[in-house]
Design a protein around this motif. Sequence first.
Motif, PDB file in Angstrom:
ATOM      1  N   GLU A   1      51.858  15.988   9.123  1.00 52.22           N
ATOM      2  CA  GLU A   1      51.046  15.239   8.017  1.00 52.22           C
ATOM      3  C   GLU A   1      49.973  16.210   7.812  1.00 52.22           C
ATOM      4  N   PRO A   2      49.603  16.264   6.518  1.00 57.23           N
ATOM      5  CA  PRO A   2      48.317  17.221   6.629  1.00 57.23           C
ATOM      6  C   PRO A   2      47.127  16.189   6.641  1.00 57.23           C
ATOM      7  N   VAL A   3      45.895  16.589   6.812  1.00 62.40           N
ATOM      8  CA  VAL A   3      44.713  15.751   6.919  1.00 62.40           C
ATOM      9  C   VAL A   3      43.816  16.110   5.791  1.00 62.40           C
ATOM     10  N   THR A   4      43.352  15.182   5.034  1.00 67.29           N
ATOM     11  CA  THR A   4      42.747  15.495   3.957  1.00 67.29           C
ATOM     12  C   THR A   4      41.213  15.198   4.249  1.00 67.29           C
ATOM     13  N   LEU A   5      40.451  15.999   3.988  1.00 68.01           N
ATOM     14  CA  LEU A   5      39.030  16.082   4.427  1.00 68.01           C
ATOM     15  C   LEU A   5      38.313  16.142   3.024  1.00 68.01           C
ATOM     16  N   LEU A   6      37.076  15.348   2.854  1.00 67.95           N
ATOM     17  CA  LEU A   6      36.123  15.772   1.687  1.00 67.95           C
ATOM     18  C   LEU A   6      35.198  16.838   2.241  1.00 67.95           C
ATOM     19  N   VAL A   7      34.981  17.996   1.617  1.00 66.90           N
ATOM     20  CA  VAL A   7      34.252  19.009   2.126  1.00 66.90           C
ATOM     21  C   VAL A   7      33.210  19.427   1.036  1.00 66.90           C
TER      22      VAL A   7
ATOM     23  N   LEU B   1      38.220  25.696   9.522  1.00 69.54           N
ATOM     24  CA  LEU B   1      37.043  24.703   8.809  1.00 69.54           C
ATOM     25  C   LEU B   1      36.008  24.742   9.939  1.00 69.54           C
ATOM     26  N   LEU B   2      36.290  24.163  10.896  1.00 67.86           N
ATOM     27  CA  LEU B   2      35.377  23.931  12.368  1.00 67.86           C
ATOM     28  C   LEU B   2      34.710  25.118  12.493  1.00 67.86           C
ATOM     29  N   GLN B   3      34.915  26.473  12.405  1.00 66.56           N
ATOM     30  CA  GLN B   3      34.188  27.489  12.564  1.00 66.56           C
ATOM     31  C   GLN B   3      33.210  27.728  11.668  1.00 66.56           C
ATOM     32  N   ASP B   4      33.449  27.299  10.395  1.00 63.41           N
ATOM     33  CA  ASP B   4      32.748  27.336   9.273  1.00 63.41           C
ATOM     34  C   ASP B   4      31.742  26.260   9.134  1.00 63.41           C
TER      35      ASP B   4
ATOM     36  N   ARG C   1      26.877  20.089  13.648  1.00 65.78           N
ATOM     37  CA  ARG C   1      27.735  20.124  14.732  1.00 65.78           C
ATOM     38  C   ARG C   1      27.174  19.184  15.799  1.00 65.78           C
ATOM     39  N   ASN C   2      28.334  18.215  16.372  1.00 70.69           N
ATOM     40  CA  ASN C   2      28.285  17.150  17.290  1.00 70.69           C
ATOM     41  C   ASN C   2      29.322  17.201  18.338  1.00 70.69           C
ATOM     42  N   GLY C   3      29.197  16.229  19.229  1.00 70.14           N
ATOM     43  CA  GLY C   3      30.332  16.332  20.325  1.00 70.14           C
ATOM     44  C   GLY C   3      31.632  16.201  19.613  1.00 70.14           C
ATOM     45  N   ALA C   4      31.979  15.444  18.796  1.00 72.89           N
ATOM     46  CA  ALA C   4      33.215  15.662  18.014  1.00 72.89           C
ATOM     47  C   ALA C   4      33.741  16.816  17.435  1.00 72.89           C
TER      48      ALA C   4
END
Length: 96
Positions: A8-14, A31-34, A40-43
Amino acid sequence: MNRGQFEEPVTLLVGMGFPRKIESVMEAYVLLQDWPAVSRNGAHAIALNACKAGIAGEIDPETVRATLVTFARRNDILLPDAVSPAAAMGNEMHAG
């Protein structure tokens, strides 16, 4: 199912709160690289490392998806599947 695809896709607000569907390990990785370094944090680190492991085939895509969901929740950018952006805005307008 393609290797690396989420069930199932994950929908994020960006950006300025625009919904973006993330459907694979590679999309999550990009997404995380950008993601802005200042935010950025531990998560973020855990999710990014999971993406790298997923790309290498060391963990399954659903494990990567779970870390992405955790990252999104901690950053308050997860859009629940049952609520569309229009419905969420409509609920805000009727509240009060």
